[in-house]
Write an enzyme that holds these catalytic residues in place. Structure first.
Site, mmCIF file in Angstrom:
data_model
loop_
_atom_site.group_PDB
_atom_site.id
_atom_site.type_symbol
_atom_site.label_atom_id
_atom_site.label_comp_id
_atom_site.label_asym_id
_atom_site.label_seq_id
_atom_site.Cartn_x
_atom_site.Cartn_y
_atom_site.Cartn_z
ATOM 1 N N PRO A 11 58.458 9.085 -14.157
ATOM 2 C CA PRO A 11 59.959 9.442 -14.055
ATOM 3 C C PRO A 11 59.998 11.028 -13.490
ATOM 4 O O PRO A 11 59.184 11.838 -14.096
ATOM 5 C CB PRO A 11 60.573 9.472 -15.474
ATOM 6 C CG PRO A 11 59.797 8.341 -15.978
ATOM 7 C CD PRO A 11 58.403 8.529 -15.463
ATOM 8 N N ASN A 12 60.819 11.399 -12.749
ATOM 9 C CA ASN A 12 61.075 12.478 -12.157
ATOM 10 C C ASN A 12 59.906 12.902 -11.246
ATOM 11 O O ASN A 12 60.292 14.282 -10.797
ATOM 12 C CB ASN A 12 61.301 13.535 -13.276
ATOM 13 C CG ASN A 12 62.388 13.069 -14.114
ATOM 14 O OD1 ASN A 12 63.636 12.917 -13.640
ATOM 15 N ND2 ASN A 12 62.225 13.071 -15.197
ATOM 16 N N ARG A 19 61.616 20.406 -8.105
ATOM 17 C CA ARG A 19 61.506 20.407 -9.519
ATOM 18 C C ARG A 19 60.521 21.533 -10.064
ATOM 19 O O ARG A 19 59.390 21.274 -9.881
ATOM 20 C CB ARG A 19 61.064 19.148 -10.014
ATOM 21 C CG ARG A 19 61.043 19.092 -11.449
ATOM 22 C CD ARG A 19 60.342 17.692 -11.815
ATOM 23 N NE ARG A 19 60.053 17.740 -13.399
ATOM 24 C CZ ARG A 19 59.276 16.817 -14.203
ATOM 25 N NH1 ARG A 19 58.708 16.054 -13.352
ATOM 26 N NH2 ARG A 19 59.201 16.710 -15.108
ATOM 27 N N TYR A 24 55.133 23.018 -11.075
ATOM 28 C CA TYR A 24 54.579 21.739 -10.318
ATOM 29 C C TYR A 24 54.301 21.915 -8.880
ATOM 30 O O TYR A 24 53.819 21.012 -8.430
ATOM 31 C CB TYR A 24 55.797 20.502 -10.325
ATOM 32 C CG TYR A 24 55.966 20.426 -11.747
ATOM 33 C CD1 TYR A 24 54.770 19.764 -12.825
ATOM 34 C CD2 TYR A 24 57.267 20.476 -12.261
ATOM 35 C CE1 TYR A 24 55.351 19.457 -13.942
ATOM 36 C CE2 TYR A 24 57.482 20.041 -13.698
ATOM 37 C CZ TYR A 24 56.605 19.620 -14.427
ATOM 38 O OH TYR A 24 56.721 19.306 -15.841
ATOM 39 N N ASN A 74 50.090 9.165 -13.157
ATOM 40 C CA ASN A 74 50.805 10.268 -13.803
ATOM 41 C C ASN A 74 51.896 9.897 -14.113
ATOM 42 O O ASN A 74 53.041 9.431 -13.750
ATOM 43 C CB ASN A 74 50.983 11.504 -12.728
ATOM 44 C CG ASN A 74 51.739 12.588 -13.336
ATOM 45 O OD1 ASN A 74 52.214 12.654 -14.440
ATOM 46 N ND2 ASN A 74 51.737 13.808 -12.646
ATOM 47 N N ALA A 77 56.992 12.374 -18.206
ATOM 48 C CA ALA A 77 57.225 12.376 -19.541
ATOM 49 C C ALA A 77 56.853 11.107 -20.536
ATOM 50 O O ALA A 77 56.806 11.271 -21.666
ATOM 51 C CB ALA A 77 58.486 12.771 -19.859
ATOM 52 N N GLU A 98 44.093 9.373 -15.870
ATOM 53 C CA GLU A 98 45.257 10.089 -15.838
ATOM 54 C C GLU A 98 45.336 11.255 -15.497
ATOM 55 O O GLU A 98 44.251 12.034 -15.444
ATOM 56 C CB GLU A 98 45.752 10.235 -17.547
ATOM 57 C CG GLU A 98 47.003 10.710 -18.147
ATOM 58 C CD GLU A 98 46.898 11.138 -19.465
ATOM 59 O OE1 GLU A 98 45.948 10.731 -20.238
ATOM 60 O OE2 GLU A 98 47.895 11.704 -19.982
ATOM 61 N N HIS A 100 47.606 15.122 -14.328
ATOM 62 C CA HIS A 100 49.007 15.817 -14.542
ATOM 63 C C HIS A 100 48.632 16.958 -13.603
ATOM 64 O O HIS A 100 47.616 17.704 -13.641
ATOM 65 C CB HIS A 100 49.160 16.192 -15.954
ATOM 66 C CG HIS A 100 49.328 15.115 -16.743
ATOM 67 N ND1 HIS A 100 50.477 14.389 -16.962
ATOM 68 C CD2 HIS A 100 48.616 14.453 -17.904
ATOM 69 C CE1 HIS A 100 50.560 13.470 -18.062
ATOM 70 N NE2 HIS A 100 49.296 13.321 -18.409
ATOM 71 N N ARG A 107 51.677 23.690 -23.148
ATOM 72 C CA ARG A 107 53.049 23.639 -22.746
ATOM 73 C C ARG A 107 53.736 23.496 -24.337
ATOM 74 O O ARG A 107 53.199 23.529 -25.228
ATOM 75 C CB ARG A 107 53.534 22.708 -21.824
ATOM 76 C CG ARG A 107 52.965 23.374 -20.363
ATOM 77 C CD ARG A 107 53.373 22.193 -19.225
ATOM 78 N NE ARG A 107 54.831 22.208 -19.145
ATOM 79 C CZ ARG A 107 55.535 21.395 -18.427
ATOM 80 N NH1 ARG A 107 55.104 20.195 -17.754
ATOM 81 N NH2 ARG A 107 56.739 21.600 -18.110
HETATM 82 C C1 DQA Z 1 53.689 16.141 -15.904
HETATM 83 C C2 DQA Z 1 53.678 16.754 -17.245
HETATM 84 C C3 DQA Z 1 54.645 16.262 -18.098
HETATM 85 O O1 DQA Z 1 54.731 16.633 -19.316
HETATM 86 C C4 DQA Z 1 55.908 16.079 -17.437
HETATM 87 O O2 DQA Z 1 56.977 15.336 -18.279
HETATM 88 C C5 DQA Z 1 56.121 15.682 -16.179
HETATM 89 C C6 DQA Z 1 55.106 15.895 -15.117
HETATM 90 C C7 DQA Z 1 52.619 16.703 -14.740
HETATM 91 O O3 DQA Z 1 52.189 16.401 -13.873
HETATM 92 O O4 DQA Z 1 52.156 18.106 -15.171
HETATM 93 O O5 DQA Z 1 56.840 14.849 -15.550
HETATM 94 O O6 DQA Z 1 52.989 14.651 -15.997
#
Ligand code: DQA
Length: 152
Positions: A11-12, A19, A24, A74, A77, A98, A100, A107
């Protein structure tokens, strides 16, 4: 070795580029995927990318990945909340890495919780776009390709 690598984006992540660029970066998800696809191709792999804002679609993408040699995830959240995605990843037989962009451990406290840590071979976080490149490198090594195996 050749094969298909599934890249899963949660998501997102479709909002990357606009964003919170300070956190990011300014690259869009399409740009990350294009760069990673080219790098995968040069190593003899094909990348398949699935982005979804819906947990169930990500779970089904893992289930449908029966032809994939490895996956890079990735989960956004969902990393911090989704036991269902963790259960799906646990069934995937190949290497799972995984990734990020940011470093969740540095954080907010809710980002220190991870449901995925136990079902991935390892996690790469905090290096921005480089996190994805390092994840691909890790996947290649886990699949048995050493440095210099490009195109083989
Ligand atoms: C993220 C880190 C997550 O905590 C966050 O919710 C994201 C992006 C990252 O790539 O840094 O959506 O996965």
């Amino acid at each position: 070795m050749s094969g298909v690598i599934l890249v899963l984006s949660g998501p997102n992540l479709d909002q990357l580029g606009r964003r919170d660029p300070a956190l990011y970066g300014t690259a869009t998800l399409d740009e990350h995927v294009a760069r990673l696809s080219a790098a995968a191709r040069s190593r003899g792999y094909t990348l398949r990318h699935v982005q979804s804002n819906f947990e169930g679609e990500l779970i089904e993408a893992v289930r449908d990945a029966t032809d994939c040699a490895a996956l890079i995830v990735n989960a956004g959240a969902l990393t911090h909340t989704s036991w269902a995605l963790a259960d799906a990843l646990a069934t995937f037989p190949g290497p799972r890495v995984e990734v990020h962009l940011s470093n969740p451990a540095a954080r907010e406290p809710f980002r220190h919780v991870t449901t995925l840590a136990g079902v991935v071979e390892g996690s790469i976080a905090g290096f921005g776009a480089l996190s994805y490149d390092l994840a691909l490198e890790a996947v290649g090594r886990l699949l048995g390709d050493g440095p210099g195996a490009a195109g083989s």
